[in-house]
Design a protein around this motif. Structure first.
Motif, PDB file in Angstrom:
ATOM      1  N   LEU A  63       0.626  -1.017   0.113  1.00  0.00           N
ATOM      2  CA  LEU A  63       0.025   0.401   0.045  1.00  0.00           C
ATOM      3  C   LEU A  63       1.086   1.359  -0.046  1.00  0.00           C
ATOM      4  O   LEU A  63       0.599   1.786  -0.292  1.00  0.00           O
ATOM      5  N   GLY A  64       1.537   0.805   0.936  1.00  0.00           N
ATOM      6  CA  GLY A  64       3.381   1.621   0.976  1.00  0.00           C
ATOM      7  C   GLY A  64       3.211   2.154  -0.222  1.00  0.00           C
ATOM      8  O   GLY A  64       3.664   3.536  -0.974  1.00  0.00           O
ATOM      9  N   LEU A  65       3.830   1.651  -1.255  1.00  0.00           N
ATOM     10  CA  LEU A  65       4.166   1.770  -2.862  1.00  0.00           C
ATOM     11  C   LEU A  65       3.190   2.619  -3.785  1.00  0.00           C
ATOM     12  O   LEU A  65       3.402   3.416  -3.974  1.00  0.00           O
ATOM     13  N   SER A  66       2.146   1.713  -3.648  1.00  0.00           N
ATOM     14  CA  SER A  66       0.981   2.173  -4.479  1.00  0.00           C
ATOM     15  C   SER A  66       0.377   3.695  -3.770  1.00  0.00           C
ATOM     16  O   SER A  66       0.559   4.590  -4.840  1.00  0.00           O
ATOM     17  N   MET A  67       0.543   3.851  -2.897  1.00  0.00           N
ATOM     18  CA  MET A  67       0.057   5.668  -2.126  1.00  0.00           C
ATOM     19  C   MET A  67       1.403   6.140  -2.898  1.00  0.00           C
ATOM     20  O   MET A  67       1.546   7.775  -3.124  1.00  0.00           O
ATOM     21  N   LEU A  68       2.737   6.009  -2.927  1.00  0.00           N
ATOM     22  CA  LEU A  68       4.060   6.990  -3.409  1.00  0.00           C
ATOM     23  C   LEU A  68       3.614   7.248  -4.878  1.00  0.00           C
ATOM     24  O   LEU A  68       3.951   7.998  -5.682  1.00  0.00           O
ATOM     25  N   ILE A  69       3.386   5.640  -5.827  1.00  0.00           N
ATOM     26  CA  ILE A  69       2.910   6.209  -6.873  1.00  0.00           C
ATOM     27  C   ILE A  69       1.636   7.296  -7.428  1.00  0.00           C
ATOM     28  O   ILE A  69       1.780   8.045  -8.078  1.00  0.00           O
ATOM     29  N   PHE A  70       1.013   6.965  -6.686  1.00  0.00           N
ATOM     30  CA  PHE A  70      -0.481   7.782  -6.739  1.00  0.00           C
ATOM     31  C   PHE A  70       0.186   9.394  -6.389  1.00  0.00           C
ATOM     32  O   PHE A  70      -0.421  10.145  -7.099  1.00  0.00           O
ATOM     33  N   LEU A  71       0.672   9.355  -5.294  1.00  0.00           N
ATOM     34  CA  LEU A  71       0.934  10.880  -5.241  1.00  0.00           C
ATOM     35  C   LEU A  71       1.775  11.433  -6.765  1.00  0.00           C
ATOM     36  O   LEU A  71       2.068  12.662  -6.157  1.00  0.00           O
ATOM     37  N   SER A  72       2.678  10.804  -7.008  1.00  0.00           N
ATOM     38  CA  SER A  72       3.237  10.893  -8.018  1.00  0.00           C
ATOM     39  C   SER A  72       2.233  11.430  -9.482  1.00  0.00           C
ATOM     40  O   SER A  72       3.157  12.571 -10.575  1.00  0.00           O
ATOM     41  N   ALA A 153       7.842  11.962 -15.123  1.00  0.00           N
ATOM     42  CA  ALA A 153       6.415  11.432 -15.088  1.00  0.00           C
ATOM     43  C   ALA A 153       6.614   9.987 -15.878  1.00  0.00           C
ATOM     44  O   ALA A 153       6.066   8.705 -15.725  1.00  0.00           O
ATOM     45  N   VAL A 154       7.658  10.323 -17.385  1.00  0.00           N
ATOM     46  CA  VAL A 154       7.006   9.401 -18.185  1.00  0.00           C
ATOM     47  C   VAL A 154       8.427   7.869 -17.632  1.00  0.00           C
ATOM     48  O   VAL A 154       8.378   6.953 -18.109  1.00  0.00           O
ATOM     49  N   GLY A 155       9.362   8.657 -17.006  1.00  0.00           N
ATOM     50  CA  GLY A 155      10.106   7.766 -16.531  1.00  0.00           C
ATOM     51  C   GLY A 155       9.715   7.234 -15.501  1.00  0.00           C
ATOM     52  O   GLY A 155      10.229   5.581 -15.004  1.00  0.00           O
ATOM     53  N   GLU A 156       8.446   7.502 -14.881  1.00  0.00           N
ATOM     54  CA  GLU A 156       7.585   5.934 -13.875  1.00  0.00           C
ATOM     55  C   GLU A 156       6.838   5.559 -14.566  1.00  0.00           C
ATOM     56  O   GLU A 156       6.306   3.984 -14.362  1.00  0.00           O
ATOM     57  N   PHE A 157       5.666   6.252 -15.194  1.00  0.00           N
ATOM     58  CA  PHE A 157       5.071   5.863 -15.730  1.00  0.00           C
ATOM     59  C   PHE A 157       5.202   4.571 -17.061  1.00  0.00           C
ATOM     60  O   PHE A 157       4.741   3.517 -17.784  1.00  0.00           O
ATOM     61  N   GLY A 158       5.798   4.978 -17.938  1.00  0.00           N
ATOM     62  CA  GLY A 158       6.760   3.678 -18.965  1.00  0.00           C
ATOM     63  C   GLY A 158       7.134   2.769 -19.265  1.00  0.00           C
ATOM     64  O   GLY A 158       6.651   1.818 -19.273  1.00  0.00           O
ATOM     65  N   LEU A 239       0.749  -1.196  -9.793  1.00  0.00           N
ATOM     66  CA  LEU A 239       1.635   0.380  -9.805  1.00  0.00           C
ATOM     67  C   LEU A 239       0.467   1.190 -11.212  1.00  0.00           C
ATOM     68  O   LEU A 239       0.440   2.536 -11.243  1.00  0.00           O
ATOM     69  N   LEU A 240      -0.086   0.909 -12.027  1.00  0.00           N
ATOM     70  CA  LEU A 240      -0.831   1.423 -13.555  1.00  0.00           C
ATOM     71  C   LEU A 240      -2.297   2.158 -12.740  1.00  0.00           C
ATOM     72  O   LEU A 240      -2.558   3.460 -13.308  1.00  0.00           O
ATOM     73  N   GLY A 241      -2.641   1.337 -12.073  1.00  0.00           N
ATOM     74  CA  GLY A 241      -4.069   2.153 -11.253  1.00  0.00           C
ATOM     75  C   GLY A 241      -3.634   2.980 -10.555  1.00  0.00           C
ATOM     76  O   GLY A 241      -4.787   3.778 -10.273  1.00  0.00           O
ATOM     77  N   ALA A 242      -2.720   3.013  -9.805  1.00  0.00           N
ATOM     78  CA  ALA A 242      -1.861   3.623  -8.571  1.00  0.00           C
ATOM     79  C   ALA A 242      -1.904   4.702  -9.320  1.00  0.00           C
ATOM     80  O   ALA A 242      -2.582   6.412  -8.828  1.00  0.00           O
ATOM     81  N   PHE A 243      -1.092   4.972 -10.139  1.00  0.00           N
ATOM     82  CA  PHE A 243      -0.162   6.244 -10.906  1.00  0.00           C
ATOM     83  C   PHE A 243      -1.729   6.577 -11.721  1.00  0.00           C
ATOM     84  O   PHE A 243      -1.868   8.439 -11.481  1.00  0.00           O
ATOM     85  N   ALA A 244      -3.259   5.797 -12.262  1.00  0.00           N
ATOM     86  CA  ALA A 244      -4.122   7.033 -13.167  1.00  0.00           C
ATOM     87  C   ALA A 244      -4.819   7.604 -11.790  1.00  0.00           C
ATOM     88  O   ALA A 244      -5.448   8.082 -12.363  1.00  0.00           O
ATOM     89  N   ALA A 245      -5.044   6.481 -10.697  1.00  0.00           N
ATOM     90  CA  ALA A 245      -5.911   7.274  -9.701  1.00  0.00           C
ATOM     91  C   ALA A 245      -5.157   8.540  -9.339  1.00  0.00           C
ATOM     92  O   ALA A 245      -5.930   9.362  -8.755  1.00  0.00           O
ATOM     93  N   GLY A 246      -3.838   8.717  -9.108  1.00  0.00           N
ATOM     94  CA  GLY A 246      -3.480  10.192  -9.195  1.00  0.00           C
ATOM     95  C   GLY A 246      -3.780  10.900  -9.549  1.00  0.00           C
ATOM     96  O   GLY A 246      -4.302  11.811 -10.020  1.00  0.00           O
TER      97      GLY A 246
END
Length: 405
Positions: A63-72, A153-158, A239-246
């Motif tokens: 959940l912590g990793l998901s939250m980190l990606i979400f905040l990104s 962002a591209v380096g995280e999402f890619g 992590l893809l879902g967490a990024f999209a949620a952010g």
């Protein structure tokens, strides 16, 4: 919970880490995550042996990793991160991926799956770890901060997209179809998020902001849960879902309740950086296989090799394709920040080890190099950028910056 003392130790480290970072700041600015990871290693099974993670601890870490990606994802400003800057960021990442896959194919003797794992890990940028550093140094909303946001962002999402296509274990056609379906659903959600909300929405956000109702915070958590669930339903990494949620959360709050969005974000960051994210970094340290790294000469030799590859393969393309208006110091800082990685490296190597593709020693070398990157590169980047921090060019006017790009 089989080892109740482990959570107490983790929370004690979460409290101690910022105190150590504050004390160290008199001489050197050290990211809090470094102390969290380092202390996690100390209490882990390969050192003092005090910490014994179980299912609950692992769940909190995930959940912590998901939250980190979400905040990104939340930090991405659509109006600013576009145009030539975004094209350059995408071009730099694609060049990194091509170089990384080519080199790893050569190094592994054309072992495709192992090359995909290592190559994808080499393309990541720890935007979630870098953004707080940029915010703390007051350059997040400068021109440099906007450029770094695009490249990061591209380096995280890619890599997340690459994980879905290359590491899912499915045929490329099936993986692409599932990814396209998820993208279509996400696009529909983004369209819905950009539509005007009824007047009551902003009122109830403001009314419950300081009550036990906390409507906005609960809505954000619902969005995160829904996107995580969708990614699982489509067989994609969460992590893809967490990024999209952010991304969704930012559009909804800034569009429907702009006067309350900053305070809502503060509450979400309090949950993230105050609890869940530190758990992820500390557990990363606890789970780090120190014996595998130190037990064999090859693994230890691979660590500086991977660190150099992070800098050359991820950083050099960023230098080459950085916007022309950045100074040499800013390009150097961009290079170092882009080569900073860790969260996705941990996630990718975990997949590789679980699938039997990556050895424990190789995974430890990759994660160890990522740890060193998050320790060394941001410090060097801050030093390179220091003369510009008090002359940061603001990017408040989106129209103006968009025209200049």
């Amino acid at each position: 919970m089989s080892h109740p003392g482990t959570l107490i130790l983790i929370m004690a480290i979460a409290v101690l880490a910022p105190l150590l970072a504050y004390a160290a700041a008199r001489r050197l600015t050290v990211p809090v995550a470094i102390f969290e990871i380092g202390l996690g290693i100390v209490i882990g099974p390969d050192a003092l042996g005090w910490a014994h993670p179980d299912e609950l601890i692992d769940t909190l870490s995930t959940l912590g990793l998901s939250m980190l990606i979400f905040l990104s994802g939340y930090e991405i400003e659509f109006a600013a991160v576009r145009g030539d800057t975004l094209r350059r960021a995408v071009g730099a990442w694609v060049l990194t991926l091509a170089l990384a896959l080519g080199i790893t194919f050569a190094l592994t003797g054309a072992q495709a799956t192992k090359s995909f794992v290592i190559g994808t890990a080499l393309t990541s940028t720890a935007l979630g770890a870098v953004l707080p550093m940029l915010r703390d140094s007051a350059v997040l909303h400068s021109r440099f901060g906007t450029v770094m946001m695009a490249f990061g962002a591209v380096g995280e999402f890619g890599p997340i997209i690459a994980m879905a296509l290359l590491l899912s274990g499915r045929a490329p056609g099936a993986a692409t179809a599932l990814l396209a379906a998820f993208a279509a659903v996400t696009a529909g959600a983004l369209y819905w998020a950009m539509r005007p909300r009824p007047p009551w929405f902003a009122r109830i956000v403001a009314t419950t902001l300081h009550t036990s109702g906390q409507f906005a915070v609960r809505l954000v958590m619902l969005l995160l849960a829904v996107m995580l669930g969708l990614s699982v339903a489509f067989g994609l990494d969460t992590l893809l879902g967490a990024f999209a949620a952010g991304l969704l959360t930012r559009l909804i709050l800034h569009g429907a309740a702009p006067e309350s969005s900053a305070e809502v974000l503060g509450k979400i960051e309090a949950m993230g950086f105050g609890f869940l994210v530190p758990v992820f970094f500390i557990v990363t340290g606890i789970n780090f296989d120190l014996h595998a790294l130190l037990g064999g000469g090859r693994s230890l030799l691979l660590l500086p090799v991977f660190l150099l590859l992070f800098l050359l393969l991820r950083g050099a393309p960023a230098w080459l394709l950085a916007p022309r208006d950045l100074s040499r110091r800013e390009r150097t800082s961009l290079t170092l920040y882009c080569a900073t990685c860790l969260p996705l490296v941990v996630a990718i190597t975990t997949i590789g080890v679980d699938d039997g593709v990556l050895g424990q020693g190789e995974a430890a070398a990759l994660v160890g190099a990522a740890m060193l990157s998050i320790l060394a590169f941001p410090l060097m980047a801050l030093k390179a950028l220091a003369p510009h921090q008090h002359q940061a060019r603001p990017s408040d006017s989106v129209a103006q910056t968009s025209e200049s790009w």
